[in-house]
Scaffold this motif. Structure first.
Motif, short mmCIF file in Angstrom:
data_model
loop_
_atom_site.label_atom_id
_atom_site.label_comp_id
_atom_site.label_asym_id
_atom_site.label_seq_id
_atom_site.Cartn_x
_atom_site.Cartn_y
_atom_site.Cartn_z
N HIS A 375 0.81 -0.83 -0.73
CA HIS A 375 0.16 0.04 -0.52
C HIS A 375 0.52 0.93 -0.18
O HIS A 375 0.74 2.02 -0.92
N THR A 379 4.05 5.47 -2.60
CA THR A 379 3.15 7.47 -1.61
C THR A 379 3.90 8.14 -1.80
O THR A 379 5.36 8.14 -1.28
N GLY A 444 -3.62 7.09 0.49
CA GLY A 444 -3.30 6.89 -0.75
C GLY A 444 -2.74 7.70 -1.96
O GLY A 444 -3.10 7.75 -3.15
N PRO A 446 -0.74 8.90 -4.09
CA PRO A 446 1.32 8.97 -4.70
C PRO A 446 2.28 9.79 -4.45
O PRO A 446 1.59 10.78 -4.88
N MET B 25 -5.75 5.64 6.56
CA MET B 25 -6.77 4.84 5.61
C MET B 25 -7.69 4.84 4.61
O MET B 25 -8.71 5.47 5.47
N PHE B 164 -2.54 1.14 -8.93
CA PHE B 164 -2.43 1.22 -7.55
C PHE B 164 -3.61 1.56 -7.28
O PHE B 164 -4.56 2.31 -7.28
N PRO B 166 -5.80 1.82 -3.88
CA PRO B 166 -5.48 1.90 -2.51
C PRO B 166 -6.82 1.81 -1.72
O PRO B 166 -6.09 1.39 -0.45
N ARG B 169 -5.61 -1.87 -0.98
CA ARG B 169 -4.21 -1.68 0.16
C ARG B 169 -3.34 -2.73 -1.19
O ARG B 169 -2.57 -3.44 -1.47
N LYS B 171 -1.21 -2.99 -4.86
CA LYS B 171 -0.02 -2.43 -6.09
C LYS B 171 0.57 -3.24 -7.27
O LYS B 171 1.50 -3.84 -6.44
N TYR B 192 -13.92 3.12 -6.47
CA TYR B 192 -12.43 3.07 -6.69
C TYR B 192 -11.78 3.72 -7.86
O TYR B 192 -12.01 3.84 -8.49
N ALA B 197 0.68 4.93 -9.66
CA ALA B 197 2.30 5.41 -8.86
C ALA B 197 3.33 5.21 -8.76
O ALA B 197 4.78 5.17 -8.52
#
Lengths: 528, 329
Positions: A375, A379, A444, A446, B25, B164, B166, B169, B171, B192, B197
């Motif tokens: 995750h 980021t 989240g 990046p 998160m 990615f 998020p 969770r 990637k 979503y 990334a």
């Protein structure tokens, strides 16, 4: 006690030419300091441009392409031109011979050559500013860097290669110096911890830098001649580039941090007037970090497409870096216990280092652990983590070291209150800048984004405010040091009651450091 | 003094350790996300507690042992083997526990169930293309059914990108010249974000796609439907433009990464080599399929990727109509 009109390394020769041709390690160290402060200023200007563009969502005063270039220059300058040469070349050059009781480094001419290599590399890299620039990020990932339309890429990559030579030469010089020129009676286990930090760093410089050097040359060959090593279109493998790149660029973060840790050991011991706790543990921890540092590069690549098993192994080995780091922090804390602690600027920076570096280290756990890294990888969490370790580890420690040794370097004392105000700005500003970025990363966001979703805006604004505070702090720090150099009070030979050899000569030291042959019997931090 | 300190530490310990929610998160959209957050919360708790302990310790020592007179004597404490062994072993155990837990979840995350629905994903500068097995393609939006495992097989057309998600969770990099994969099993319907990334150039930050988790029925409908049924060509063009072209081209005549297209139709385009052409349907079609053959003066070569094989004839005709309509406005 000396006074400043006595002959010393600063006044023994006069004129710019005497500086540019000097073989005196202290003068070379001062030249490194001046050049790195100039580079750092440039890097800081780029960082402010970034932060102000990111202050609010959407396009403000930079275009996306300009932003990417600014981001690349900030990273490349700060890494290759500031942090890598930072502590080893500045404080290491000035203090290594003094701390082991030597006249100079083993190869003074090589030492001067390495400064010229840095300058030449920096010059080549900066030529790119007059072309279309470079927009690859400091990591130069293939195949983007091969295909990028920005022609400055070749200059920056070649510049980084030449600066690598400076790094290798310095490492080589330091290892030879440490092996050959220690004072009578100074066994390896009686060396000051800063020297140990430099020793561990030099190993990294010698072993890792050639790998990145070859990689950068291959990249240039690929761009100019199309040899096809990294570009899949020509049958190359872009993941190979990442392996090569991180084989250097991971150890290089320890290269930045290890001598910093050495500085912290010196400062914590001196200002609590106490022998360092667990000397041997710190030595073994330094060497362990340098050694294990070579085997963890794949943790930058958990989601790159490398094999799952490689990920598992790299995650496992990475945990071994955490252990010696934790041990060192405990050692410094215990050194404070029952000490006689004096809160001067160097110690404030050292304690600031502990605070910031603890956060940097602990957040590393999130990234070393496989499933959480999935995750956080790429980021803002990573951005914040490495700034906490780099700026926390290297910059805070550099400042601690500069204030600590400033009376030795120029013979004069800085203004205490200004130093402490500078520390407050740097410390608060730094945390205000980077702590919100952990949260952004968790949410989240990046990294390397020119623009972002509206929900990230508040934290970005806070971060920008922080970056302003931290830069004000930097200015205060350097003005304080500059004014001390110009007309600070005469400091005396040993203003802090330090126990290592550099405090036994005059301030500033004479051309060949000591007037008599030095001899050591006890440990470096023993107090009568 | 010690009592107070002790109580504070215990209460902080209790509070942080009790905070099981995934602080900061994004919402959890799968079982894996929930499991990963538990590990995240564990590492966060351990870190927060150790950090507070370290800082309190330093603050206490700093206050208690501050220098009162210039010539204070300090004890000579060089080492304590027992203490040092303890503080080496305890963090080691914690670290390797984290590693093991992370490994367990990693295995879960990396092995998709055999019956997972497979969708091919192709990253390119600067959009995400999704290809279903039925032949249905979409750009920058992907529909998946709720509660079913979905496996993305990922590649890239040009440079490295990274898929990615998020809320899940997860990637995974999209690497040119090889396939990588990532799987999810969404448990909640909704929309979503999918970010890129890995830095991929000028419009990296606008390379954002939407993952739409819908009921199986809606998913099946979407898959079966002709997306352009009963749409005019220029409407189709507008839709394609927004997903495939808008990252680099404006619909007015201001330039972005590439030239603005507002006034393109029937205007004269001048190229690097001095030649020029009037922008007609053939020119626009060629520019989409073979973009680097004729590059407009002032723009670097090699930036625009080809859309050959990505856009159908219908979509290309739609784009031509749409560009035509921009001029008429």
């Amino acid at each position: 006690m000396s006074n400043l009109t006595d002959k010393n390394y600063l006044n023994c020769e006069k004129g710019l030419w005497s500086w540019l041709t000097t073989l005196d390690h202290k003068r070379i160290g001062v030249m490194y300091l001046i050049s790195i402060v100039i580079f750092a200023t440039l890097g800081a200007v780029f960082s402010l441009l970034l932060r102000y563009e990111l202050f609010s969502a959407g396009k403000d005063f930079l275009t996306a392409l300009q932003y990417n270039k600014v981001m690349t220059y900030h990273g490349a300058i700060m890494t290759f031109m500031v942090l890598v040469p930072g502590i080893p070349a500045v404080l290491g050059n000035i203090l290594l011979p003094l701390q082991i009781g030597a006249k100079d480094v083993a190869f003074p001419r090589l030492n001067l050559l390495s400064w010229y290599c840095l300058m030449a590399g920096a010059l080549i890299a900066m030529i790119s500013l007059f072309t279309t620039g470079v927009d690859t990020g400091w990591t130069f990932y293939a195949p983007y860097s091969i295909g990028s339309a920005q022609s400055g890429t070749v200059f920056v990559v070649l510049g980084a290669f030449v600066m690598g030579l400076a790094s290798i030469l310095t490492g080589l010089n330091f290892i030879a110096t440490i092996h050959q020129l220690r004072a009578k009676g100074m066994t390896f286990m009686k060396m000051p911890l800063f020297v140990w930090g430099l020793y561990a760093t030099s190993i990294i410089q010698i072993v890792a830098t050639p790998v990145v050097g070859i990689t950068l040359l291959l990249l240039v060959a690929e761009r100019l001649l199309g040899v096809g090593i990294f570009d899949p279109k020509l049958g190359g493998d872009p993941i190979l580039f990442q392996h090569f790149f991180w084989f250097y660029s991971h150890p290089v973060v320890y290269l930045m941090v290890l001598p910093g840790m050495g500085v912290i050991s010196e400062v914590v011991s001196t200002f609590s007037k106490k022998v360092i706790f667990g000397y041997k543990a710190i030595v073994y921890a330094s060497v362990a970090i340098a050694g294990v540092g070579f085997l963890v590069w794949g943790h930058h690549m958990f989601v790159s497409g490398q094999s799952d098993w490689a990920g598992v192994l790299f995650s496992f080995i990475t945990m071994f870096v955490g252990i010696p780091t934790a041990v060192k922090i405990f050692n410094w804390m215990t050194t404070l216990y029952k000490g006689s602690i004096e809160f001067r600027t160097p110690l404030l920076f050292a304690l600031g280092f502990l605070f910031v570096f603890a956060i940097g280290g602990l957040t590393g756990l999130f990234l070393a652990t496989l499933s959480t890294d999935m995750h956080f990888h790429d980021t803002y969490f990573v951005v914040s983590h490495f700034h906490y370790t780099m700026v926390g580890g290297a910059v805070m420690a550099t400042f601690a070291g500069l204030f600590y040794w400033w009376p030795k370097i120029c013979g004069r004392m800085y203004h205490e209150l200004s130093g402490q105000i500078g520390f407050a700005f740097v410390f608060i500003g730094f945390n205000v800048t980077f702590f919100p970025q952990f949260i952004l990363g968790a949410m989240g966001m990046p990294r390397r984004y020119f623009d972002y979703l509206p929900e990230f805006e508040h934290l970005h604004a806070v971060s920008t405010v922080g970056s302003t505070i931290v830069n004000i702090g930097m200015v205060i720090v350097f003005v304080t040091l500059y004014r001390a150099w110009k007309n600070g009070e005469v400091a005396g030979d040993n203003p802090w009651g330090g126990t290592t050899l550099e405090w036994q000569t005059t301030s500033p030291p004479p051309h060949e450091n000591f007037t008599k042959e030095m001899e050591v019997s006890g440990g470096p931090y023993d107090r009568p | 003094m010690f009592k107070l300190l002790f109580l504070t530490i215990i209460s902080v310990f209790a509070k942080v350790a009790y905070a099981k929610k995934s602080v900061f998160m994004p919402p959890e959209a799968s079982v894996y996300a929930h499991d990963a957050d538990k590990l995240y919360a564990f590492i966060l708790n351990v870190s927060a507690v150790s950090f507070v302990l370290i800082v309190l310790c330093i603050a206490y020592f700093g206050f208690r042992y501050r220098r009162k007179t210039a010539n204070e004597k300090t004890p000579h404490m060089s080492h304590n083997l027992k203490l040092e062994i303890i503080w080496t072993i305890i963090p080691s155990l914690i670290f390797f526990f984290m590693f093991g837990w992370g490994w367990k979840l990693w295995n879960q995350a990396r092995h998709a169930p055999a019956k997972a629905l497979e969708i091919f994903v192709e990253g390119q500068k600067w959009s995400w293309g999704f290809h279903y097995k039925s032949g249905r393609k979409s750009v920058n939006e992907v529909y998946v059914p709720v509660n079913k495992p979905v496996k993305f097989i990922i590649s890239s057309k040009d440079v490295i990108h990274s898929l990615f998600l998020p809320a899940f969770r997860k990637k995974q990099d999209a690497v040119p010249g090889r396939y990588t994969s990532l799987w999810i099993q969404p448990t909640k319907k909704g929309e979503y974000y999918i970010f890129c990334a890995e830095f991929c150039g000028t419009e990296h930050s606008s390379m954002i796609a939407k993952l739409k988790v819908v009921s199986f029925k809606d998913y099946a409908n979407w898959l079966a439907n002709d997306p352009y049924k009963e749409m005019s060509l220029s409407k189709i063009g507008k839709k394609v433009f927004n997903t495939s072209c808008a990252a680099c081209h404006n619909v007015n005549d201001t330039n972005k990464v590439g030239p603005g297209l507002g006034n393109l139709w029937n205007s004269k385009s001048i190229f690097e080599n001095g030649e020029s052409l009037v922008a007609d349907a053939t020119y626009i079609r060629d520019s989409i399929l073979n973009p680097n053959a004729k590059v407009v003066k002032g723009f670097p070569k090699g930036v625009m990727p080809t859309f050959k094989g990505q856009l159908s004839e219908q979509q290309i005709r739609g784009l031509i109509e749409y560009i035509k309509s921009l001029k008429e406005k």
